[in-house]
Each structure stands twice: as C-alpha cells, then as structure tokens.
Design a protein around this motif. Structure first.
Motif, PDB file in Angstrom:
ATOM      1  N   GLN A  66     -37.010  71.358  -4.910  1.00  0.00           N
ATOM      2  CA  GLN A  66     -38.232  71.065  -5.648  1.00  0.00           C
ATOM      3  C   GLN A  66     -39.020  69.946  -4.994  1.00  0.00           C
ATOM      4  OE1 GLN A  66     -35.158  69.780  -6.723  1.00  0.00           O
ATOM      5  NE2 GLN A  66     -35.462  68.671  -8.647  1.00  0.00           N
ATOM      6  N   SER A  67     -40.288  69.847  -5.344  1.00  0.00           N
ATOM      7  CA  SER A  67     -41.184  68.861  -4.752  1.00  0.00           C
ATOM      8  C   SER A  67     -41.333  67.646  -5.660  1.00  0.00           C
ATOM      9  CB  SER A  67     -42.571  69.483  -4.519  1.00  0.00           C
ATOM     10  OG  SER A  67     -43.518  68.482  -4.204  1.00  0.00           O
ATOM     11  N   PHE A  68     -41.327  66.460  -5.048  1.00  0.00           N
ATOM     12  CA  PHE A  68     -41.593  65.226  -5.774  1.00  0.00           C
ATOM     13  C   PHE A  68     -42.889  64.572  -5.295  1.00  0.00           C
ATOM     14  CE2 PHE A  68     -37.251  65.783  -7.048  1.00  0.00           C
ATOM     15  CZ  PHE A  68     -37.187  65.212  -8.307  1.00  0.00           C
ATOM     16  N   THR A  69     -43.704  65.346  -4.590  1.00  0.00           N
ATOM     17  CA  THR A  69     -44.968  64.813  -4.082  1.00  0.00           C
ATOM     18  C   THR A  69     -45.863  64.318  -5.216  1.00  0.00           C
ATOM     19  OG1 THR A  69     -44.878  66.314  -2.195  1.00  0.00           O
ATOM     20  CG2 THR A  69     -47.013  65.348  -2.710  1.00  0.00           C
ATOM     21  N   ALA A  70     -45.973  65.098  -6.280  1.00  0.00           N
ATOM     22  CA  ALA A  70     -46.832  64.702  -7.400  1.00  0.00           C
ATOM     23  C   ALA A  70     -46.286  63.458  -8.096  1.00  0.00           C
ATOM     24  CB  ALA A  70     -46.976  65.853  -8.383  1.00  0.00           C
ATOM     25  N   SER A  71     -44.964  63.346  -8.199  1.00  0.00           N
ATOM     26  CA  SER A  71     -44.369  62.157  -8.819  1.00  0.00           C
ATOM     27  C   SER A  71     -44.713  60.900  -8.028  1.00  0.00           C
ATOM     28  CB  SER A  71     -42.842  62.317  -8.906  1.00  0.00           C
ATOM     29  OG  SER A  71     -42.480  63.360  -9.776  1.00  0.00           O
ATOM     30  N   VAL A  72     -44.591  60.983  -6.702  1.00  0.00           N
ATOM     31  CA  VAL A  72     -44.936  59.838  -5.857  1.00  0.00           C
ATOM     32  C   VAL A  72     -46.415  59.495  -6.011  1.00  0.00           C
ATOM     33  CG1 VAL A  72     -45.125  59.022  -3.477  1.00  0.00           C
ATOM     34  CG2 VAL A  72     -43.084  60.278  -4.203  1.00  0.00           C
ATOM     35  N   SER A  73     -47.270  60.522  -6.044  1.00  0.00           N
ATOM     36  CA  SER A  73     -48.711  60.290  -6.180  1.00  0.00           C
ATOM     37  C   SER A  73     -49.047  59.606  -7.502  1.00  0.00           C
ATOM     38  CB  SER A  73     -49.466  61.614  -6.069  1.00  0.00           C
ATOM     39  OG  SER A  73     -49.311  62.181  -4.786  1.00  0.00           O
TER      40      SER A  73
END
Length: 300
Positions: A247-254
C-alpha cells in the motif's frame, strides 16, 4: 450533501454495535462511497465480500427503507463534488484496465498516487486539517506514533515540527522504550496516530492508552472506522491505494507535511525565530554538504 453526511455519520456512530458481517459492509461503504453511487447492491456486496442480504440488513439497521434511497444520496454527492472527482468516478465506472500489465505499471502507479493526494486535499479534508491544527496548537505535548510503513510519515512530522517547537515526542520505541515514551500523556496533550490496514498492534495500543488517559487523538488513517480512528477528535482519512503489491503512504506523508506548514504559517515571529535558531545549530555541526564551499575538493 446533507443526507449523505447524515448517513455516513450514522454508519460511523453505529459501527461498533453492528454484526461482524455488517461491519464489513459498512466499512466498504465508508471507504468506497463511489461504489454505492455507481454499482448495484449485488456488485457492492461482492466487492465487500458479504452476501446481498447483509447489505439489506445494514440498511434496516441504520433506518434506511430501500437501497435505492440510500444510493440516491450517494449519487447526489457525486453531483456536488468538484469536476475532477466526478471525472474519476466516471472513469472508475467505465474502465476496467488491467493495472498489472508491465508496460503500464509505472503510469498506473503515478495516477494512483496523484489520485491519493488529490483526495487527501479535497475540501472536507482541508477543513479537517485546519481542525487538527487547532488541537495541536493548544496541546501541552504533541505525541506522534506511526509504526511499520507509517513510520516515515510520523517521523516527517516530528522532525519538521521540532524545528520550530520543542513540545513533540516521537513514540518510536527505541531501546524498547515504547511504553515509556507515552508516560505522562494526558488530557492537555494530543496524540497523532498514523496507520493503515493491516494495523500495527503497537499503534493501536498507543491509541487505546491515550484514550484511557483522556488524551485526544488525531488519526491519520485509511478509514473513519479504523481502530486508531474510533473516537478520534479529528479523522484525516487518506487513501493508500496502489497498483503495487504494497500500500501507499504518499498521501499520509503529504498530510503530515501540510499540518507542519499550516502550523508554521500560524506560528508568527516566534516560529520564525526558532527555525532560524535551528538552522544556526545545524550549521554549527556542519550538518549539510556545501557544494559551493571552495575549500572542499581543492587541489594543492
């Protein structure tokens, strides 16, 4: 979006009292609202991995007479969304592209990440982020926890926040001190918890401990009914979808970066002075490589 919002809040408030099968259906509806507007009840039940009768029972449990009545509110929601959202919804309805084809994988990953970030910065989420900042700004201590793949998002916030404020505790469990790092947490503090399914047990335990100490929680998670989001004062729900196996955590970091930026923007001269002092300290330790330094790589 009044009716849709009321139904969504009803699903969240009644979630704990539902049967396990109805919880599966409710969670799928909460996490994939476009499916309600664009799919039949049977198709949605298949996607949620429950029998259609479970969806019918869920409708009755939350006081909805028919599936069509429920679906109408979600279709009206689509009409009220920005054009880019509606465009994605139509693409979801009309396209069943094979995202596992090697020649399209990178493009699919890029599109998924862009969509995740776009959803994270929608109007409702922006209001939630502003609300989160109000709680953070009032807190005596800001505790941040994110284990496993969520750790970079938690670390990003804690590191950047510490540049202009010194009341942050990154609960990372170094040297087995996970529980020790939560010592003293209470009602005047805030805990920011980051996680997505499958949820890391330590993160869930940290949230449960904070609740028991009457400390409010801000949840950055993949669902309104995630175990770390239940009873949170602010729920920052982000998508972790990815064509990859992980899964992606890109949005969480953003989102964590956005919270820091909002807090700095509100921090006034005091925040600027502390950032300047932090930069001086980093310079004193010669932290960063200076490509313009004429003394480096010189030949005698």
């Amino acid at each position: 979006m009044g009716v849709y919002t009321d139904l969504r809040e009803k699903l969240i408030s009644d979630y704990a009292t539902l049967s396990p099968q109805m919880q599966k259906a409710a969670r799928h509806i909460l996490d994939h609202p476009n499916d309600v507007a664009l799919r039949s009840m049977r198709a949605l039940a298949r996607a949620a991995n429950v029998p259609p009768s479970t969806v019918t029972r869920l409708m009755a449990a939350i006081g909805v007479d028919t599936w069509q009545q429920f679906r109408d509110s979600y279709q009206n929601r689509l009409l009220d969304l920005p054009a880019s959202y509606a465009h994605r919804a139509r693409a979801l309805q009309n396209s069943e592209a094979d995202i596992h084809r090697d020649t399209h994988l990178l493009e699919d990953i890029a599109q998924a990440e862009i969509a995740n970030i776009g959803q994270a910065f929608g109007p409702e989420m922006c209001e939630r982020m502003k609300d989160a900042c109000e709680h953070i700004a009032r807190a005596r201590q800001v505790f941040v926890v994110g284990r496993g793949a969520a750790y970079p998002a938690a670390y990003q916030f804690a590191y950047a926040y510490r540049l202009f404020n010194d009341n942050v505790v990154l609960v990372d469990g170094r040297s087995g001190a996970f529980g020790d790092q939560l010592r003293g947490i209470g009602r005047r503090d805030i805990l920011i918890a980051v996680g997505a399914r499958p949820y890391i047990r330590d993160t869930v335990r940290a949230v449960e401990f904070a609740r028991n100490q009457h400390c409010p929680v801000i949840a950055v998670s993949d669902s309104d009914v995630a175990p770390i989001a239940m009873d949170a004062v602010t729920k920052l729900v982000v998508s972790d979808r990815s064509p990859s196996f992980f899964q992606s955590f890109t949005a969480s970091v953003s989102v964590m970066q956005a919270l820091v930026a909002l807090l700095v923007a509100r921090g006034g001269q005091k925040a600027l002075q502390r950032i300047a002092a932090a930069e001086e300290q980093l310079a004193a330790f010669d932290t960063y490589y200076d490509e313009a330094d004429p003394t480096r790589n010189s030949r005698s």
